[in-house]
Design a protein around this motif. Structure first.
Motif, PDB file in Angstrom:
ATOM      1  N   CYS B  62       0.813  -1.217   0.000  1.00  0.00           N
ATOM      2  CA  CYS B  62       0.000   0.000   0.000  1.00  0.00           C
ATOM      3  C   CYS B  62       0.853   1.276   0.000  1.00  0.00           C
ATOM      4  O   CYS B  62       0.344   2.364   0.306  1.00  0.00           O
ATOM      5  N   ASN B  64       3.155   2.471   1.974  1.00  0.00           N
ATOM      6  CA  ASN B  64       3.377   3.195   3.218  1.00  0.00           C
ATOM      7  C   ASN B  64       4.178   2.333   4.192  1.00  0.00           C
ATOM      8  O   ASN B  64       3.599   1.655   5.018  1.00  0.00           O
ATOM      9  N   THR B  84      -0.688   5.959  -1.552  1.00  0.00           N
ATOM     10  CA  THR B  84      -1.494   5.016  -0.782  1.00  0.00           C
ATOM     11  C   THR B  84      -2.985   5.098  -1.130  1.00  0.00           C
ATOM     12  O   THR B  84      -3.630   4.087  -1.360  1.00  0.00           O
ATOM     13  N   HIS B  85      -3.530   6.316  -1.177  1.00  0.00           N
ATOM     14  CA  HIS B  85      -4.977   6.412  -1.418  1.00  0.00           C
ATOM     15  C   HIS B  85      -5.340   5.983  -2.839  1.00  0.00           C
ATOM     16  O   HIS B  85      -6.425   5.473  -3.075  1.00  0.00           O
ATOM     17  N   ALA B  88      -5.601   2.212  -2.809  1.00  0.00           N
ATOM     18  CA  ALA B  88      -6.871   1.793  -2.199  1.00  0.00           C
ATOM     19  C   ALA B  88      -8.000   1.891  -3.226  1.00  0.00           C
ATOM     20  O   ALA B  88      -8.885   1.037  -3.281  1.00  0.00           O
TER      21      ALA B  88
END
Ligand SMILES: Nc1ncnc2c1ncn2[C@@H]1O[C@H](COP(=O)(O)OP(=O)(O)O)[C@@H](O)[C@H]1O
Ligand SMILES: [Mg+2]
Lengths: 308, 257
Positions: B62, B64, B84-85, B88
């Motif tokens: 992810c 991070n 990261t976002h 997702a």
């Protein structure tokens, strides 16, 4: 105790407290989300005072005289540009330091604060500026029909309290009942987790700076219309007062900031009315120090949890 | 979806392919050039002792922290450099170690946080996405306890309920790949059994699972395939049942004979 003085100081305190509360919201939200005191926030307030004056003059230049229209347009323009300043401060002074130690953004905050002050001093001049009264009129509330004995509330003061209440209600609603607000709360509680869930947390931090600046702009406009005069240095005292309000209420807590604002406004106003008006600022800062020592979590804050 | 992938991947391409990645924190390197892959419809387990780097691997997928070397491909496309976002929003949902539910929010609000990965404008219109009500029903069907507690603050839930909530929150984002970090940690065996049974149901509905566990016995029984992680390197891999009977594994992780 003189009931009229009491009534008048109550009114003054509520008016003052509403503006403290509006500005305190910006301190508390930024602290909540990145664990840092944005010391440039007072300067954002100061800039909104100048923007208010500029837009008032512009609209008068266009020959616009309808009071509600003028107030609404000045509010929207001031809000927008002040929010842009708030956004830029975060992008320029804080975001590049996001992963450094805690002291660096603090120094950067003081730096950006000095830059903004001097930018205004040089571009607008150091002398006191003024705006003409826009909303004139006063309500008098006599308890008995005795000469000279009444509590007075100007229309302008009512506008401050009503607008402050409306702005805070709107902000509270956004934070608690919209997806954007939920993303803000999630980012505040656990930034890494919010990020893992697909929230662009950098963007949320920007949004929080924008919301804080917008609230400060509402305060800046209202106070400017009320007092009529300001200079490049007003952000300092107002900033520390609002910071005090945020601490009293419990820094990080949104309702706390509003409550802290009102409590500080009332305390200061009654102190000025019944004890000594020269020492009201000393009194306010004594409260700050007492709270920092004996109850750093304020009225509504949770005891400090070390931020990571 | 914001970053929709051109689905050019052929069917037998792995869903997730991790190739020789290294990652760490500051001067510490936690992963040393490890590779693995997860195919569609599988439950893949990763077992290893405390500190082996299991959580670091899931977090690195992810971004991070992001990988320092190597590459991570998902649906055939490289995602190593995405934020990261963004990852997702591609359909990778992470149920992290320690659950990390939002304690101050209600169960419902926590589940709604799963929608953030769905919408174009995730902060504005997630709730208007079609099918959200059905998704919520599905989560409540998997975990009826969550329906009973819908309006309760997540902080008041028991550990098992919080784990269910964290999984439910992840499912709300309609993930293709579910990353689970030690879902059994701190749970009573009975509750753990219930959660593991649910994982099978989740896979049957079309989500692929990559499961990290210290509890090797349960994980290996459930998994189609498994990897063993030791000090940031993969040392063994194979079908779950095979590892379960391997003498090395029995000795090191199952306290067995
Ligand atoms: N945030 C962090 N900062 C520094 N070191 C970390 C961090 N997280 C994990 N580590 C280190 O990375 C290594 C692997 O840890 P971790 O991935 O948590 O292992 P596991 O999940 O298998 O128990 C350990 O040596 C640990 O100390
Ligand atoms: Mg771990």
């Amino acid at each position: 105790m003189d009931i009229y003085i009491f009534g008048q100081q109550l009114v003054n305190g509520l008016v003052l407290g509403s503006t403290y509360g509006l500005i305190a919201v910006g301190y508390t939200m930024v602290y909540g989300i990145i664990g840092m005191i944005n010391f440039a926030h007072g300067e954002i307030y100061m800039i909104s005072a100048y923007l208010t004056a500029i837009f008032l003059a512009l609209l008068a230049g266009f020959g616009l005289h309808s009071v509600p229209v003028v107030l609404l347009l000045v509010l929207l323009c001031t809000l927008f540009l002040t929010a842009l300043y708030g956004w830029s401060v975060e992008r320029i002074a804080y975001r590049p330091l996001r992963h450094s130690n805690r002291l660096a953004p603090l120094i950067s905050a003081i730096g950006i604060s000095l830059i903004l002050q001097n930018y205004i001093r040089i571009s607008q001049g150091a002398r006191n500026q003024g705006v003409p009264p826009v909303l004139e009129g006063v309500w008098r509330i006599p308890a008995q029909a005795v000469e000279q004995q009444f509590v007075q509330i100007t229309y302008q003061q009512s506008l401050i309290v009503i607008t402050a209440l409306a702005s805070m209600a709107l902000l509270t609603w956004v934070i608690h009942h919209t997806a954007l607000g939920r993303a803000c709360r999630a980012t505040q509680q656990d930034r890494v987790m919010a990020n893992l869930l697909g929230v662009d947390t950098d963007r949320i931090i920007s949004v929080v700076f924008v919301m804080g600046a917008a609230m400060a702009a509402v305060a800046g406009m209202l106070v400017t219309l009320n007092y009529g005069s300001f200079d490049f240095y007003i952000g300092f005292l107002m900033g520390i007062k609002a910071f005090t309000a945020a601490v009293l209420g419990g820094i990080g807590s949104l309702p706390g900031a509003m409550l802290g604002g009102v409590v500080l406004g009332l305390a200061e106003s009654f102190f000025a009315g019944f004890v000594n008006s020269d020492y009201k600022d000393v009194f306010a800062f004594s409260l700050l120090i007492l709270f920092l020592i004996f109850r750093p979590s304020g009225f509504l804050g949770v005891p400090e949890v070390e931020k990571v | 979806m914001n970053e929709s992938l051109p689905i050019t991947a052929v069917a037998d391409d792995p869903l997730l392919a991790v190739k020789e990645i290294s990652a760490g924190y500051g001067a510490i390197e936690a992963l040393h050039g490890l590779s693995l892959q997860v195919n569609r419809g599988e439950i893949v387990a990763l077992i290893g002792a405390n500190g082996a780097g299991k959580s670091s691997l899931l977090m690195t997928i992810c971004a991070n922290p992001p990988a320092r070397r190597g590459e991570i491909r998902y649906l055939g496309q490289e995602i190593t450099r995405l934020a990261t976002h963004q990852i997702a929003r591609l359909g990778i949902a992470h149920v992290p170690e320690g659950r990390r539910v939002f304690a101050g929010m209600t169960v419902e609000e926590n589940l709604a946080m799963g929608l953030m990965a769905l919408a174009n404008q995730p902060v504005l219109s997630a709730a208007e996405q079609p099918g959200v009500v059905e998704d919520l029903e599905r989560v409540y069907h998997l975990f009826p306890r969550l329906r009973e507690r819908a309006r309760q603050r997540a902080g008041t839930l028991s550990g098992g309920e919080q784990q269910m909530l964290a999984i439910g929150r992840a499912l709300m984002s309609r993930p293709r790949l579910l990353l689970l970090d030690e879902p059994s940690l701190g749970l009573a065996p009975q509750i753990m059994g219930r959660i593991f049974a649910t994982l099978r149901a989740i896979v049957e509905e079309g989500t692929t699972i990559f499961l990290v566990e210290q509890n090797a016995n349960q994980a290996l029984q459930l998994a189609d395939r498994a990897y063993v992680l030791v000090n940031g390197c993969i040392t063994l891999s194979g079908p779950g049942q095979e590892l379960l009977t391997s003498p090395e594994i029995r000795k090191a992780y199952l306290g067995g004979h």
